[in-house]
Write a protein that holds these residues in place. Structure first.
Motif, short mmCIF file in Angstrom:
data_model
loop_
_atom_site.label_atom_id
_atom_site.label_comp_id
_atom_site.label_asym_id
_atom_site.label_seq_id
_atom_site.Cartn_x
_atom_site.Cartn_y
_atom_site.Cartn_z
N HIS A 94 85.33 70.09 -111.07
CA HIS A 94 84.56 71.17 -111.39
C HIS A 94 85.12 72.12 -112.24
O HIS A 94 84.66 72.61 -113.46
CB HIS A 94 83.45 71.51 -110.47
N ASP A 95 85.94 72.79 -111.68
CA ASP A 95 86.85 73.79 -112.10
C ASP A 95 87.53 73.33 -113.60
O ASP A 95 87.44 73.89 -114.61
CB ASP A 95 87.88 74.44 -111.59
N ASN A 135 84.87 72.91 -116.09
CA ASN A 135 84.27 74.39 -116.78
C ASN A 135 85.43 74.90 -117.70
O ASN A 135 84.99 75.50 -118.66
CB ASN A 135 84.48 75.45 -115.50
N SER A 190 84.91 73.13 -121.08
CA SER A 190 83.65 73.85 -121.72
C SER A 190 84.00 75.23 -122.20
O SER A 190 83.52 75.27 -123.66
CB SER A 190 82.54 73.95 -120.65
N LYS A 191 84.82 76.01 -121.60
CA LYS A 191 85.28 77.23 -122.37
C LYS A 191 86.15 76.91 -123.49
O LYS A 191 85.88 77.48 -124.81
CB LYS A 191 85.88 77.99 -121.15
#
Length: 102
Positions: free
Chosen positions: A55-56, A59, A62-63
């Motif tokens: 999940h990290d 994320n 995505s950034k």
């Protein structure tokens, strides 16, 4: 990287795009590797840790994607536009002086 350093290495504005692209590719690779590792984990505790790392990584991807889209480096929803960016990047890379032959 500041403008002086970019010009010093002969890359100009392309440097941020190259770094961001490399980071995006690495993030994608990490996502694939975490997903695979979760399927191979022997215990629920290990799967839980790997799931958090997955999940990290998602994320982070995505950034990085958002940064690249906002700067015109990446067009994930427009193949033709992305192809033009990739061709321009390739042309720029091919036009750089060959430091090895100097």
């Amino acid at each position: 990287m500041n403008g002086f350093m970019q010009n010093l290495v002969g890359l100009g504005d392309i440097t941020d795009q190259v770094i961001a692209t490399d980071l995006l590719i690495s993030a994608k690779s990490g996502i694939k590797n975490y997903a695979f590792a979760i399927t191979e984990a022997a215990t629920p505790e290990v799967r839980e840790v790997l799931n958090k790392q997955l999940h990290d990584a998602i994320n982070l991807h995505s950034k990085i994607s958002d940064y690249m889209v906002s700067n015109g480096y990446y067009y994930p929803a427009d193949v033709n536009e992305q192809l033009q960016v990739d061709l321009q990047t390739a042309d720029t890379a091919l036009s750089l002086p060959n430091k090895q032959s100097q």
